[in-house]
Design a protein around this motif. Structure first.
Motif, PDB file in Angstrom:
ATOM      1  N   CYS A 160       0.847  -1.191   0.000  1.00 48.57           N
ATOM      2  CA  CYS A 160       0.000   0.000   0.000  1.00 48.57           C
ATOM      3  C   CYS A 160       0.881   1.239   0.000  1.00 48.57           C
ATOM      4  O   CYS A 160       1.755   1.387   0.857  1.00 48.57           O
ATOM      5  N   HIS A 264       3.391   5.110  -9.976  1.00 50.88           N
ATOM      6  CA  HIS A 264       2.825   3.896  -9.379  1.00 50.88           C
ATOM      7  C   HIS A 264       2.997   2.702 -10.321  1.00 50.88           C
ATOM      8  O   HIS A 264       3.313   1.584  -9.876  1.00 50.88           O
ATOM      9  N   HIS A 277      -1.504  -1.386  -4.242  1.00 49.46           N
ATOM     10  CA  HIS A 277      -2.659  -0.498  -4.225  1.00 49.46           C
ATOM     11  C   HIS A 277      -2.261   0.714  -3.400  1.00 49.46           C
ATOM     12  O   HIS A 277      -1.149   0.784  -2.859  1.00 49.46           O
ATOM     13  N   GLY A 278      -3.132   1.691  -3.309  1.00 51.53           N
ATOM     14  CA  GLY A 278      -2.755   2.870  -2.539  1.00 51.53           C
ATOM     15  C   GLY A 278      -3.779   3.975  -2.633  1.00 51.53           C
ATOM     16  O   GLY A 278      -4.926   3.769  -3.052  1.00 51.53           O
ATOM     17  N   ARG A 279      -3.331   5.157  -2.251  1.00 53.65           N
ATOM     18  CA  ARG A 279      -4.223   6.308  -2.182  1.00 53.65           C
ATOM     19  C   ARG A 279      -3.461   7.554  -2.610  1.00 53.65           C
ATOM     20  O   ARG A 279      -2.303   7.749  -2.231  1.00 53.65           O
ATOM     21  N   ALA A 324      -7.005   5.016 -12.783  1.00 56.43           N
ATOM     22  CA  ALA A 324      -6.695   4.927 -11.351  1.00 56.43           C
ATOM     23  C   ALA A 324      -7.396   3.737 -10.713  1.00 56.43           C
ATOM     24  O   ALA A 324      -6.820   3.037  -9.869  1.00 56.43           O
ATOM     25  N   LEU A 329      -6.015   2.522  -7.065  1.00 58.50           N
ATOM     26  CA  LEU A 329      -5.621   3.767  -6.411  1.00 58.50           C
ATOM     27  C   LEU A 329      -6.864   4.605  -6.133  1.00 58.50           C
ATOM     28  O   LEU A 329      -7.587   4.982  -7.058  1.00 58.50           O
TER      29      LEU A 329
END
Length: 735
Positions: A160, A264, A277-279, A324, A329
């Motif tokens: 993450c 990313h 995955h992430g933000r 995204a 994301l």
């Protein structure tokens, strides 16, 4: 954290699938510590149907003008926790339904599917005498874990990734607040240098190659962050930007997000063994006005020119949302006045949120950033909804893209639809509305909801909920089975979704009033005095819709269009409890007789302006905002020390109800007679316009006042065109 496995034995050798392992799902999906940012207060169920029966003809459903549907919270934190089985689910060979408590078992271990009536062989040797040993055969909700993966206590640092994009057009004070807030949310962020690119167009391949060689300078582990490291990064960006002599006030948001997605993708290519995955958290001081996705209003003020830019930007953000989302994301946007509701597409479509913070208040910003990091339960979520033939799904409202919903195949039995989730969060719900496509010749309609997602421990989880709703040919039985609160929330979500496409709020007002009139005629009975009377259990439904009409979701209340769209997007994906607070906020009176360390006591009051009595302290909880109102005489009645103690406990209560909400609510305190007190008064029903008899009936506390006190209270309210609820209801009931 330890995981306790309990092997269940039924007195014979384990089936071929292995031993059933029961793992409390709360240990896997949620923190049990109320002080942890990921903690979510548990609920008793995840499924809320609008009625306990369904009419067997569409004519009856249309006549009532009340939708039949369900609010489903796929990742709700449940208590008691459902059993969790570490083995694959058994499915019907014909329709794919997962075996459940409604399935008809036979002594030889075979079972009949209640959805398609097919007979199935079972390698697990189910039998009537053994049903108690299999939770899926006597529980309506169970979870399955992929048996090929083991639960891991800690996830890889690379699984993450949190990205922060900061618009440098903020004031120096706001930038310092942003830096300190990020520092409180993440740890150990060393920076060495900054690379700045022009934002008029996407970053070129050559420029991305430069980033590729330095990617480790931009993405680092989270450990013990200090504010100075973030300040160094911002200083480096400022210095490089000055050398480029970029004009101030330009916000190339599209290019910034594209660059982030490219970084990313590079990291994913270098770590192909791990699904990342992430933000992305984007701080922006205004609407994007430079580069891809910009809305440069100074170029063309004509209606045609603005429509052109809106269409171009909308298409750009649609594609960016898909990209995204495919990368898992989520995009959060923290901003002041935006003026671009279409950016909500970028957030909602990826599982993110727009946070309106016109003033960068440090404590609230820190809380939102910390909660934002921990709020997601899982990624790559998919919901499958199945029911018997005869019903047809008409609306899906919630965190999913309509273009990605996969409807049933023509010959499928039962009726089936697949809904991809933009995110899997514990307080996020889907609202599904149905109509009756053909007359129902069954005694019951069976539903099965299955949601699969990957949790934070890299386990693939499947949660299965099965529910049965009896059919009825009686209008009276159907009306008696309707839940007024759930129906009010469904209608509100549907109207807010439609209102996002409207410009004139008067259309929203007309839609609410037409709906109430039809409900009165369909579900009410003509009274001797004229007009319609609803059954007692539905009597609050028109009032809920009245509060919806005059509140911040649909009404012309004191707010900007950004605030309205922000609230609508929150409601569309909120669970039942949060939705009710946004539609019809509860009002409380504080017991002002408290002394010393006595606990705070609150008394619920009708949400009416008659509560604004000068010797009272009021609290109004509107979910995203909590208001405290202090009557003008309170300071004279209480000694300073006692009053300070009461107000301190009020603040502690507000913090306690806010700590587990996301976004973190804003807290406001007003004194009677100040101009800002209108923010709470405009949310209350103007019942001072009702007759004395009506006031005493609907607000019994008025009976405690003397005639002089009543006169003084009513004289405080200015004359307006707003109708009280009773005036509004009488007007509609007479049509």
């Amino acid at each position: 954290m330890e995981y306790h496995f309990e092997a269940v034995s039924n007195g014979r050798p384990p089936p071929s699938g292995g031993i059933d392992l029961y793992i409390p799902p709360s240990l896997q999906h949620f923190s049990e510590n109320p002080d942890h940012p990921s903690y979510v207060p548990p609920q008793s169920r995840a499924l809320f149907f609008s009625s306990t029966k369904v009419p067997n003809t569409n004519d009856t459903l249309s006549k009532m003008n009340i939708p039949f549907g369900v609010i489903f919270t796929p990742a709700e934190h449940l208590e008691p926790a459902p059993p969790c089985l570490r083995r694959p689910p058994v499915k019907c060979k014909s329709c794919g339904i997962i075996i459940n408590f409604l399935s008809k078992l036979r002594p030889d271990g075979t079972w009949n599917c209640t959805f398609c009536d097919s007979r199935n062989e079972s390698s697990r040797e189910y039998g009537d005498s053994d049903a108690v040993h299999y939770p899926e055969l006597h529980r309506s909700l169970v979870e399955y874990l992929d048996p090929t993966t083991q639960p891991s206590v800690m996830s890889s640092d690379l699984e993450c990734i949190d990205y922060y994009l900061i618009d440098l057009n903020f004031s120096a004070q706001d930038l310092n607040t942003i830096v300190s807030s990020i520092a409180a949310a993440v740890r150990d962020t060393p920076f060495a240098d900054a690379t700045v690119f022009p934002g008029i167009q996407p970053v070129s391949s050559a420029e991305m190659s430069t980033i590729s060689f330095q990617v480790n300078d931009y993405v680092v582990p989270k450990n013990e962050c200090v504010e100075t490291t973030l300040s160094i990064a911002l200083d480096a960006i400022r210095e490089t930007a000055l050398r480029r002599r970029s004009p101030s006030g330009l916000r190339c948001m599209g290019t910034a997000v594209e660059t982030c997605l490219s970084i990313h993708e590079m990291i994913q290519q270098r770590n192909q063994s791990v699904q990342l995955h992430g933000r992305v958290t984007l701080f922006i001081s205004g609407h994007p006005n430079f580069g891809p996705g910009s809305l440069p209003s100074i170029l063309d003020d004509s209606r045609e020119g603005r429509r052109y830019f809106l269409e171009q930007a909308d298409e750009y953000y649609r594609k960016l949302t898909i990209t995204a989302s495919d990368m898992d994301l989520a995009i959060d946007i923290i901003c002041g006045d935006m003026g671009v509701p279409m950016l909500n597409r970028l957030c909602l479509g990826t599982g993110g949120t727009i946070l309106l913070q016109r003033e960068m208040e440090e404590q609230q910003l820190k809380k939102n950033l910390v909660k934002g990091i921990h709020r997601v339960v899982g990624i790559r979520g998919v919901v499958d909804v199945m029911c018997n033939r005869g019903l047809r799904l008409t609306h899906v409202i919630g965190p999913s893209s309509a273009s990605q919903i996969q409807p049933e195949q023509e010959n499928d039995s039962p009726y089936r639809i697949t809904i991809p989730l933009s995110s899997v969060q514990p307080r996020t719900s889907l609202t599904l509305l149905y109509d009756i496509e053909s007359d129902l010749h069954r005694d019951n309609i069976d539903f099965q909801f299955s949601v699969s997602f990957t949790n934070s421990h890299n386990q693939r989880v499947l949660r299965v909920v099965t529910h049965r709703v009896p059919t009825t040919g009686s209008e009276e039985q159907y009306i008696a089975s309707i839940d007024g609160d759930i129906t009010a929330v469904m209608i509100s979500k549907m109207m807010c979704a439609q209102a996002r496409k409207q410009i004139d709020h008067r259309n929203n007002t007309a839609a609410v009033e037409q709906s109430v009139v039809k409900i009165l005629r369909g579900c009410g009975k003509v009274s001797r005095r004229g007009g319609y009377v609803l059954p007692t259990h539905l009597s609050l439904l028109p009032k809920r819709l009245f509060m919806l009409q005059r509140g911040p979701l649909l009404g012309p209340i004191l707010q900007h269009m950004d605030d309205i769209d922000y609230m609508r997007c929150l409601l569309i994906q909120a669970n039942l409890q949060d939705s009710l607070r946004m539609i019809d906020p509860p009002l409380f009176m504080v017991d002002s007789s408290l002394r010393g360390e006595q606990p705070l006591e609150l008394y619920p009051l009708p949400t009416e302006d008659l509560a604004m009595q000068s010797d009272k302290i009021l609290l109004l909880d509107h979910h995203t905002e909590v208001f405290r109102w202090l009557g003008g005489m309170v300071g004279r009645i209480h000694q300073t020390a006692d009053l300070e103690g009461i107000l301190k406990r009020c603040d502690e209560y507000v913090e306690s109800i806010s700590r587990h909400r996301y976004p973190h609510p804003s807290s406001h305190s007003f004194k009677e007679g100040t101009s800002m007190a209108r923010w709470i008064q405009c949310r209350l029903i103007p019942s001072h316009k009702d007759t004395t008899e009506e006031q005493l009936e609907n607000f019994p506390q008025m009976d405690e006042l003397t005639e002089e006190d009543r006169r003084r209270l009513l004289s405080k309210f200015h004359r307006t065109d707003d109708l009280s609820y009773l005036q509004w209801f009488k007007k509609l009931n007479a049509t």
